[in-house]
Design a protein around this motif. Structure first.
Motif, short mmCIF file in Angstrom:
data_model
loop_
_atom_site.label_atom_id
_atom_site.label_comp_id
_atom_site.label_asym_id
_atom_site.label_seq_id
_atom_site.Cartn_x
_atom_site.Cartn_y
_atom_site.Cartn_z
N GLU A 166 0.84 -1.20 0.00
CA GLU A 166 0.00 0.00 0.00
C GLU A 166 0.87 1.25 0.00
O GLU A 166 1.89 1.30 0.70
CB GLU A 166 -0.91 0.01 1.24
N VAL A 167 0.46 2.25 -0.77
CA VAL A 167 1.21 3.51 -0.76
C VAL A 167 0.95 4.26 0.54
O VAL A 167 -0.01 3.98 1.26
CB VAL A 167 0.81 4.42 -1.95
N ASP A 168 1.84 5.19 0.85
CA ASP A 168 1.66 6.07 2.00
C ASP A 168 0.28 6.72 1.90
O ASP A 168 -0.15 7.13 0.82
CB ASP A 168 2.76 7.15 1.95
N PRO A 169 -0.44 6.83 3.04
CA PRO A 169 -1.78 7.43 3.01
C PRO A 169 -1.83 8.80 2.33
O PRO A 169 -2.84 9.16 1.72
CB PRO A 169 -2.14 7.54 4.49
N ALA A 170 -0.75 9.57 2.43
CA ALA A 170 -0.74 10.91 1.84
C ALA A 170 -0.84 10.87 0.32
O ALA A 170 -1.26 11.85 -0.30
CB ALA A 170 0.53 11.64 2.26
N PHE A 171 -0.49 9.74 -0.29
CA PHE A 171 -0.51 9.63 -1.75
C PHE A 171 -1.71 8.83 -2.26
O PHE A 171 -1.78 8.53 -3.45
CB PHE A 171 0.79 8.99 -2.24
N ARG A 172 -2.64 8.50 -1.39
CA ARG A 172 -3.85 7.82 -1.83
C ARG A 172 -4.85 8.84 -2.37
O ARG A 172 -4.79 10.02 -2.06
CB ARG A 172 -4.46 7.02 -0.67
N ARG A 180 1.63 16.45 -5.04
CA ARG A 180 2.80 15.59 -4.82
C ARG A 180 4.05 16.43 -4.59
O ARG A 180 4.88 16.13 -3.71
CB ARG A 180 3.01 14.66 -6.02
N LEU A 183 3.89 17.92 -1.11
CA LEU A 183 4.28 16.92 -0.11
C LEU A 183 5.78 16.66 -0.13
O LEU A 183 6.41 16.50 0.93
CB LEU A 183 3.53 15.61 -0.36
N ARG A 187 8.05 17.35 3.17
CA ARG A 187 8.79 16.27 3.81
C ARG A 187 10.30 16.47 3.74
O ARG A 187 11.03 16.00 4.62
CB ARG A 187 8.36 14.93 3.20
N GLU A 191 12.19 16.12 7.33
CA GLU A 191 13.34 15.23 7.50
C GLU A 191 14.66 16.01 7.61
O GLU A 191 15.72 15.41 7.68
CB GLU A 191 13.41 14.25 6.34
#
Length: 236
Positions: A166-172, A180, A183, A187, A191
């Motif tokens: 499953e992709v990261d929830p942010a990319f669903r 994108r 994000l 990120r 980081e």
């Protein structure tokens, strides 16, 4: 620097691209598609020079400390060197390095390349800094991204991602390329790969406004981070 000055510099991005494309046509060496406005280079010059002016007029660095284009090359850790767009160096100490990136069209083809480049540049340079290759003080790294504001970048993607996990929830939910990139920049900050990032949506139509869709990624935050870091970090 005011926000109005910043927006004028972003507007100049489109003017420079149009000039480059027209010049290549006139010289009989037109590239395919929109590539002619990109391969001419220097399309973010106005934006770059706005930051140069901040370093010289506000932060009081001499022009001799500022390196641009091919001269803005830093040592890497996983590779010999990495060329940035703007580097500020005093003596044997790196003060700051900034990447200016843009995208107009070919969103699907270029997104992964832009992402890998942004991450790789920061990781490589951060590791070289840790290795003591650019002075004992902690320099400031910045990332600026200008994305064309057009349906192809802002509308929802046409297909879902289907990796083996499953992709990261942010990319669903088939996020747009604009989302994108937002994000990505967010990120990169979370980081701590870059000290600041600025994400801008810029339409070609001068009647439409330039937008900065994330409060953490605005021009004003970017400049504030740079200014505070230089004033706070002893030896810069």
């Amino acid at each position: 620097m005011t926000n109005d000055q910043f927006e004028l510099a972003v507007r100049a991005f489109w003017e420079k691209r149009a000039e480059q494309a027209a010049r290549q046509v006139a010289e009989g060496r037109e590239d395919a598609g929109t590539r002619g406005s990109v391969t001419g280079g220097a399309h973010l010059d106005a934006l770059t020079m706005l930051f140069v002016k901040h370093f010289t007029d506000v932060l009081n660095y001499p022009k001799s400390s500022i390196y641009l284009g091919k001269r803005a090359e830093l040592p890497g850790y996983y590779r010999p060197t990495k060329q940035w767009d703007l580097v500020v160096k005093v003596g044997e100490q790196l003060v700051a390095a900034v990447e200016f990136k843009s995208q107009s069209g070919s969103f699907g083809n270029n997104f992964n390349n832009r992402t890998e480049e942004a991450i790789g540049s920061a990781v490589d340079t951060r590791r070289a800094i840790e290795a003591g290759l650019m002075g004992p003080r902690r320099p400031w790294l910045g990332y600026v991204f200008v994305l064309e504001d057009i349906d192809g970048s802002t509308k929802q993607a046409s297909r879902d991602f289907k990796p083996v996990f499953e992709v990261d929830p942010a990319f669903r939910g088939r996020p747009s390329y604009a989302e994108r990139y937002r994000l990505l920049c967010k990120r990169l900050l979370e980081e701590e790969l870059y000290d600041a990032a600025c994400f801008v949506l810029a339409p070609k139509d001068v009647e439409r406004p330039i937008s900065q869709p994330d409060d953490a990624l605005t021009f004003s935050r970017f400049i504030e981070s740079l200014t505070d870091h230089v004033k706070r970090e002893s030896g810069l």
